[in-house]
Design a protein around this motif. Sequence first.
Motif, PDB file in Angstrom:
ATOM      1  N   ARG A  69      32.359  45.292  27.267  1.00  0.00           N
ATOM      2  CA  ARG A  69      33.311  46.211  28.015  1.00  0.00           C
ATOM      3  C   ARG A  69      32.325  46.548  29.140  1.00  0.00           C
ATOM      4  NH1 ARG A  69      32.798  51.537  30.630  1.00  0.00           N
ATOM      5  NH2 ARG A  69      34.999  52.050  30.924  1.00  0.00           N
ATOM      6  N   CYS A  70      32.969  46.224  30.465  1.00  0.00           N
ATOM      7  CA  CYS A  70      32.436  46.396  31.844  1.00  0.00           C
ATOM      8  C   CYS A  70      32.614  47.353  32.323  1.00  0.00           C
ATOM      9  CB  CYS A  70      31.923  45.060  32.518  1.00  0.00           C
ATOM     10  SG  CYS A  70      31.149  43.979  31.890  1.00  0.00           S
ATOM     11  N   ASP A  71      31.710  48.170  32.744  1.00  0.00           N
ATOM     12  CA  ASP A  71      32.300  49.921  33.153  1.00  0.00           C
ATOM     13  C   ASP A  71      32.350  49.854  34.605  1.00  0.00           C
ATOM     14  OD1 ASP A  71      31.777  53.077  32.909  1.00  0.00           O
ATOM     15  OD2 ASP A  71      30.609  52.275  34.682  1.00  0.00           O
ATOM     16  N   TYR A  72      33.679  49.972  35.959  1.00  0.00           N
ATOM     17  CA  TYR A  72      33.361  49.801  36.891  1.00  0.00           C
ATOM     18  C   TYR A  72      33.218  48.794  37.459  1.00  0.00           C
ATOM     19  CZ  TYR A  72      33.556  51.814  41.791  1.00  0.00           C
ATOM     20  OH  TYR A  72      33.836  52.000  42.827  1.00  0.00           O
ATOM     21  N   ASP A 120      28.969  48.234  25.547  1.00  0.00           N
ATOM     22  CA  ASP A 120      29.682  48.611  27.554  1.00  0.00           C
ATOM     23  C   ASP A 120      28.524  48.295  28.387  1.00  0.00           C
ATOM     24  OD1 ASP A 120      31.129  50.280  28.619  1.00  0.00           O
ATOM     25  OD2 ASP A 120      29.620  51.936  28.469  1.00  0.00           O
ATOM     26  N   LEU A 141      41.672  43.346  31.892  1.00  0.00           N
ATOM     27  CA  LEU A 141      41.656  44.641  32.648  1.00  0.00           C
ATOM     28  C   LEU A 141      42.788  46.038  32.022  1.00  0.00           C
ATOM     29  CD1 LEU A 141      43.234  44.662  35.393  1.00  0.00           C
ATOM     30  CD2 LEU A 141      42.688  42.790  35.860  1.00  0.00           C
ATOM     31  N   TYR A 142      41.995  47.225  31.867  1.00  0.00           N
ATOM     32  CA  TYR A 142      42.058  47.861  32.450  1.00  0.00           C
ATOM     33  C   TYR A 142      42.213  49.287  33.396  1.00  0.00           C
ATOM     34  CZ  TYR A 142      39.119  50.782  30.504  1.00  0.00           C
ATOM     35  OH  TYR A 142      37.294  51.378  29.998  1.00  0.00           O
ATOM     36  N   GLU A 162      36.896  47.273  33.466  1.00  0.00           N
ATOM     37  CA  GLU A 162      36.839  48.749  34.192  1.00  0.00           C
ATOM     38  C   GLU A 162      37.484  48.475  35.133  1.00  0.00           C
ATOM     39  OE1 GLU A 162      36.465  53.482  34.207  1.00  0.00           O
ATOM     40  OE2 GLU A 162      35.405  52.024  34.001  1.00  0.00           O
ATOM     41  N   GLY A 163      38.752  48.540  35.424  1.00  0.00           N
ATOM     42  CA  GLY A 163      39.492  48.141  36.902  1.00  0.00           C
ATOM     43  C   GLY A 163      40.391  47.337  37.120  1.00  0.00           C
ATOM     44  N   LEU A 217      35.557  42.780  29.274  1.00  0.00           N
ATOM     45  CA  LEU A 217      36.410  43.339  29.219  1.00  0.00           C
ATOM     46  C   LEU A 217      36.126  44.018  30.582  1.00  0.00           C
ATOM     47  CD1 LEU A 217      39.276  45.425  28.345  1.00  0.00           C
ATOM     48  CD2 LEU A 217      37.712  46.389  27.123  1.00  0.00           C
TER      49      LEU A 217
END
Length: 157
Positions: A111-114, A41, A156-157, A142-143, A140
Amino acid sequence: MLFYGSSNDEQKKLNTRYGTKKDLKELVDAAHAKGMKVILDWVANHTSWDNAWVTEHPDWYTQDANGNVVQPQEQPWADVADLNFDNETMQQAMIDAMKYWVTEIGIDGYRCDYAEGVPDAFWKKAIAELRTLDNNLLMLAEGGKTSLMNNAFNLLY
């Protein structure tokens, strides 16, 4: 928190509550032996207030008119400090730290937060540099911004 620290060297340490680099490398190797990938993460938009960068490199953060480091303005997150992506030195320090975990531990991506809170230009540059190390990295985001896919994220999600 898995990682801690301020300088590039400290960003390449693990929180001892989670073991050693040798432990992480053994986990990654065991996962690979079973055909699995390991992604970490990564939070690129901000850091905690107690991150040493806040005092060592305040220019790496967004500041108000009085020179005070501020929280991300687009979010109600008072518990984090907003990184300044106009600062190329900060960007390169972050990219170097991301590269470290790929080369030294053998992780398979992030997994790249925000992710949509970070400029597209940073992701394009960072992922291009990471892919020079391993073109098969799993990135991956997040966005929901479709431009994230244009910047070399796989999912992406």
